[in-house]
Design a protein around this motif. Structure first.
Motif, mmCIF file in Angstrom:
data_model
loop_
_atom_site.group_PDB
_atom_site.id
_atom_site.type_symbol
_atom_site.label_atom_id
_atom_site.label_comp_id
_atom_site.label_asym_id
_atom_site.label_seq_id
_atom_site.Cartn_x
_atom_site.Cartn_y
_atom_site.Cartn_z
ATOM 1 N N THR A 1 37.425 54.538 47.735
ATOM 2 C CA THR A 1 38.552 53.557 47.881
ATOM 3 C C THR A 1 39.509 54.459 48.946
ATOM 4 O O THR A 1 39.680 55.670 49.102
ATOM 5 N N ASN A 2 40.116 53.553 49.690
ATOM 6 C CA ASN A 2 41.081 53.907 51.032
ATOM 7 C C ASN A 2 42.310 53.657 50.963
ATOM 8 O O ASN A 2 42.884 53.345 52.004
ATOM 9 N N GLY A 3 43.061 53.712 49.622
ATOM 10 C CA GLY A 3 44.487 52.998 49.662
ATOM 11 C C GLY A 3 45.452 53.955 50.180
ATOM 12 O O GLY A 3 45.015 55.087 50.360
ATOM 13 N N LYS A 4 46.612 53.472 50.424
ATOM 14 C CA LYS A 4 47.640 54.269 50.860
ATOM 15 C C LYS A 4 48.450 55.284 49.816
ATOM 16 O O LYS A 4 48.995 55.885 50.017
ATOM 17 N N SER B 1 43.284 55.239 40.071
ATOM 18 C CA SER B 1 42.876 56.080 38.965
ATOM 19 C C SER B 1 42.358 55.210 37.873
ATOM 20 O O SER B 1 41.977 53.985 38.008
ATOM 21 N N LEU B 2 41.715 55.854 36.734
ATOM 22 C CA LEU B 2 41.263 55.202 35.555
ATOM 23 C C LEU B 2 40.195 54.313 35.931
ATOM 24 O O LEU B 2 40.069 53.022 35.769
ATOM 25 N N PRO B 3 39.055 54.639 36.513
ATOM 26 C CA PRO B 3 37.605 53.706 36.743
ATOM 27 C C PRO B 3 37.273 53.302 35.753
ATOM 28 O O PRO B 3 36.920 53.954 34.791
ATOM 29 N N LEU B 4 36.687 52.227 35.704
ATOM 30 C CA LEU B 4 35.801 51.396 34.674
ATOM 31 C C LEU B 4 35.236 50.356 35.189
ATOM 32 O O LEU B 4 35.431 49.834 36.318
ATOM 33 N N PHE B 5 33.981 50.063 34.644
ATOM 34 C CA PHE B 5 32.983 48.972 34.868
ATOM 35 C C PHE B 5 33.211 47.681 34.087
ATOM 36 O O PHE B 5 33.531 47.613 32.841
ATOM 37 N N ALA B 6 32.799 46.473 34.712
ATOM 38 C CA ALA B 6 32.488 45.365 33.878
ATOM 39 C C ALA B 6 31.492 44.531 34.693
ATOM 40 O O ALA B 6 31.368 44.397 35.717
ATOM 41 N N LEU C 1 33.094 47.853 39.775
ATOM 42 C CA LEU C 1 33.702 48.833 39.353
ATOM 43 C C LEU C 1 35.393 48.517 39.791
ATOM 44 O O LEU C 1 35.454 47.792 40.865
ATOM 45 N N ALA C 2 36.278 48.717 38.721
ATOM 46 C CA ALA C 2 37.658 48.422 39.074
ATOM 47 C C ALA C 2 38.465 49.681 38.654
ATOM 48 O O ALA C 2 37.702 50.554 38.180
ATOM 49 N N ALA D 1 37.578 48.016 43.011
ATOM 50 C CA ALA D 1 37.530 49.180 43.762
ATOM 51 C C ALA D 1 37.088 48.659 45.234
ATOM 52 O O ALA D 1 37.694 49.255 46.292
ATOM 53 N N LYS D 2 36.223 48.065 45.612
ATOM 54 C CA LYS D 2 35.728 47.489 46.764
ATOM 55 C C LYS D 2 36.729 46.806 47.462
ATOM 56 O O LYS D 2 37.150 45.744 46.938
ATOM 57 N N GLY D 3 37.597 47.538 48.698
ATOM 58 C CA GLY D 3 38.483 46.890 49.442
ATOM 59 C C GLY D 3 39.659 46.750 48.362
ATOM 60 O O GLY D 3 40.637 46.284 49.255
ATOM 61 N N LEU D 4 39.792 47.311 47.237
ATOM 62 C CA LEU D 4 41.116 47.475 46.612
ATOM 63 C C LEU D 4 41.504 45.909 46.458
ATOM 64 O O LEU D 4 42.951 45.848 46.504
ATOM 65 N N SER D 5 40.784 45.140 46.163
ATOM 66 C CA SER D 5 41.279 43.720 46.037
ATOM 67 C C SER D 5 42.053 43.741 44.737
ATOM 68 O O SER D 5 41.371 44.062 43.560
ATOM 69 N N PRO D 6 43.355 43.018 44.572
ATOM 70 C CA PRO D 6 44.112 42.899 43.537
ATOM 71 C C PRO D 6 43.461 41.936 42.462
ATOM 72 O O PRO D 6 42.931 40.846 43.001
ATOM 73 N N LEU D 7 43.277 42.153 41.210
ATOM 74 C CA LEU D 7 42.774 40.951 40.160
ATOM 75 C C LEU D 7 44.108 40.576 39.646
ATOM 76 O O LEU D 7 43.856 39.445 39.034
ATOM 77 N N SER D 8 45.261 40.684 40.191
ATOM 78 C CA SER D 8 46.510 39.929 39.698
ATOM 79 C C SER D 8 47.388 40.296 40.722
ATOM 80 O O SER D 8 47.477 41.262 41.552
#
Length: 632
Positions: free
Chosen positions: A330-333, A337-342, A346-347, A362-369
């Protein structure tokens, strides 16, 4: 957050001005709200569990997620106190169905049954009324199904010791894994479920040498008989005392490796050892940084959150369980934290200087909401300075808006096992503290948020520094040095410096006012500790116990109260289960006797981490007005 086993579906809790609700999203699709609670009623939502196919979500509403088997809180002061119930809701948005009183629901592998626990009992629900299937002396934690859906494994926690146990659901029958004198914790099943590994540890005695021990080991037991053997024992020296992360701490890989945290290098890292042969553990995450949490994916790749390349931020990294070079993914600014899978996806939770915690892929830090945004956020600056004994202290400076020398504040976090970051914190309590510091800076105060010794993020030597807490309060040196650092800044008025914090931060706030009212002219003490006196362990000779008690007193705000001169605001909920409300009652009496000015704000029935948004808002507004009155 929670993730489904078989599909790429995530669920999470959102708290909007005290109204907590459940949301769900599939990767690449718009998030959907599943519940529609509208009141700031202090009712917690927690223990989320998605069925394997993601079509149903179990959760708990009511109670206290930190003390789930304790007395049920009534923070909204309802005439009839609420309960603590397990609910199930489908993905169609129909109202949730209550299935029983309790917490920690877990779906069976086929998704047809839900096990949950309450006060030393395990209950089972399957489309009808729940049935109690086991009762025992302790409290059940870490409840999990075996892959065949026939047994449950859990930790039977009995306060000063704990056992790992199996429950045959249909028999029913309890089997304990070779009980020992200490804590059995973090159970991890072998891939074929014929064996279970767990961490066995005991607390060091009072006065023990830092490099004493051994105090912990990894054991493997036969799941049918409970007979166990020790695979590995931590040697003396660095890492001889057990330290874990904030998530699960033991995994069994498909290749037969056990993955666990260890501080052998002086930093909390993940190691791997052969489950059958033992041997020398292999370090998977080498470096002078700390792993905060880690998970093992189905592909035997380890994902971990750590401050590996930015001391006061966290990012997600991956490394094969067999070893190799770790890669940042992850390459955010900000921080992730708190990684988990579904369903293998990975999120995690992402934050930065202007966005509070929100779920992302996690990939691209695409928001889920949609993520809330603090517009016009003041970018905190990384600061380091030296305490009087040479310890390097990390802090974040929120430079106050306005011209000319301005008032300033020290902020001290609680815990003390915490680390404030260069942005919003993933924890709600410290996310609130971050926005308060932002608000104070926008209001004209420069705020220095101090990561004092005994906190996390900077290695074992910093966290377990000599003479901390009841042994001498050496962490206060970092707070005092921070106040003096502020006073030396050209844009700060040195005669207008205050301090605020909660819990352990409340303790340090009170200690600062008691010892150095010459520097700290006002303080806001949220549910702080004011006397450090507690019973001394009975392994210390009687003639030494008095000396230990004296050191506890000298480390307390009460021990220096005769020097206290500055005004203070005391804020506390009277149903606090972490810091006894009596700590504030005691201080108020002593301040009154000495005619030291103080203000008070009490929330009836409120807990330590205020459950109601209204109460947080009232506390922060009152603290701001208090500082305005004394520092402006």
């Amino acid at each position: 957050m929670a993730g489904a086993r078989d599909v790429q579906r995530f669920a999470w809790v959102e708290n909007r001005a005290g109204a907590r609700n459940l949301w769900v999203a599939d990767a690449g699709q718009k998030a959907r709200q599943l519940t529609h609670y509208a009141e700031d009623d202090g009712m917690m939502l927690y223990d989320l569990a998605l069925s394997p196919d993601g079509k149903r979500l179990a959760f708990v509403r009511g109670g206290d997620d930190e003390f789930p088997d304790g007395r049920i809180p009534n923070t909204a002061s309802a005439a009839y106190p609420p309960g603590q119930q397990v609910f199930v809701v489908g993905d169609n948005g129909v109202d949730p169905t209550p299935i029983g009183d309790g917490h920690l629901p877990v779906f069976s592998p086929d998704g047809t049954r839900i096990a949950f626990t309450r006060r030393g009992e395990i209950w089972l629900w399957q489309s009808g009324k729940p049935a109690r299937i086991a009762s025992f002396a302790g409290e059940a934690t870490d409840l999990k199904w075996t892959p065949d859906g026939k047994r449950l494994t859990f930790v039977d926690n009995r306060d000063d010791h704990a056992f790992v146990a199996f429950l045959d659901v249909d028999a029913p029958k309890l089997t304990y894994m070779e009980p020992a004198l200490g804590y059995s914790a973090e159970p991890a099943l072998s891939p074929d479920a014929s064996q279970i590994a767990y961490i066995q540890y005991r607390d060091p005695p009072a006065g023990a040498a830092p490099d004493g021990g051994p105090y912990w080991s990894i054991r493997v037991a036969d799941t049918a008989t409970g007979k166990a053997h020790t695979v590995w024992t931590a040697p003396q020296g660095m890492g001889g005392r057990y330290a874990g992360t904030r998530q699960h701490n033991l995994y069994w890989s498909k290749q037969g490796k056990l993955l666990f945290p260890w501080e052998r290098s002086g930093f909390l890292q993940v190691y791997a050892i052969d489950a059958d042969k033992g041997g020398e553990p292999k370090e998977l995450t080498p470096g002078k940084f700390e792993v905060e949490t880690f998970v093992l994916g189905a592909d035997d790749v380890l994902t971990f959150a750590a401050n590996a390349d930015e001391t006061d931020r966290r990012h997600l990294w991956q490394v094969p369980a067999s070893g190799g070079a770790a890669k940042r993914i992850t390459n955010g600014k900000g921080s992730e934290s708190l990684p988990l899978f579904a369903g293998g996806l990975l999120a995690g939770i992402a934050t930065d200087a202007s966005h509070p915690g929100h779920p992302v892929v996690a990939k691209g830090l695409s928001p889920l909401s949609d993520a809330a945004e603090l517009k016009g956020a003041i970018e905190p600056e990384a600061v380091t300075y030296q305490a009087e004994d040479g310890v390097t202290v990390h802090a974040q400076l929120f430079r106050g808006k306005g011209k000319g020398p301005r008032p300033a504040l020290i902020f001290v976090h609680g815990g003390p096992r915490r680390q404030m970051l260069l942005g919003f914190h993933p924890s709600q309590y410290y996310s609130n503290a971050y926005i308060m510091n932002q608000a104070l800076a926008a209001h004209g105060y420069s705020v220095l948020s101090v990561n004092y010794r005994s906190g996390t993020g900077y290695g074992q030597a910093f966290r377990e520094a000599p003479n901390i807490a009841r042994d001498g309060a050496s962490e206060y040196r970092d707070v005092l040095a921070g106040g003096r650092w502020l006073a030396a800044q050209k844009d700060v008025a040195p005669e207008k410096i205050g301090i605020w914090g909660g819990s352990w931060g409340g303790y340090l706030t009170a200690l600062a006012l008691a010892r150095n009212s010459d520097l700290f002219k006002a303080g806001a003490d949220f549910h702080g500790v004011h006397t450090m006196l507690k019973n001394v362990d009975n392994n210390i000779a009687p003639e030494l116990q008095l000396a230990v008690r004296q050191k506890q007193w000298d480390s307390s705000p009460m021990g220096s109260i005769d020097k206290w001169r500055s005004p203070v605001l005391l804020i506390h909920g009277d149903d606090d289960r972490n810091v006894d409300f009596g700590q504030s009652l005691l201080l108020a009496r002593e301040l009154s006797a000495r005619r030291i000015p103080f203000e008070e704000l009490v929330f009836p029935n409120e807990r330590h981490e205020f459950f109601r948004y209204t109460d947080w808002l009232a506390a922060y507004r009152r603290a701001t007005a208090f500082f305005d009155g004394h520092l402006k």
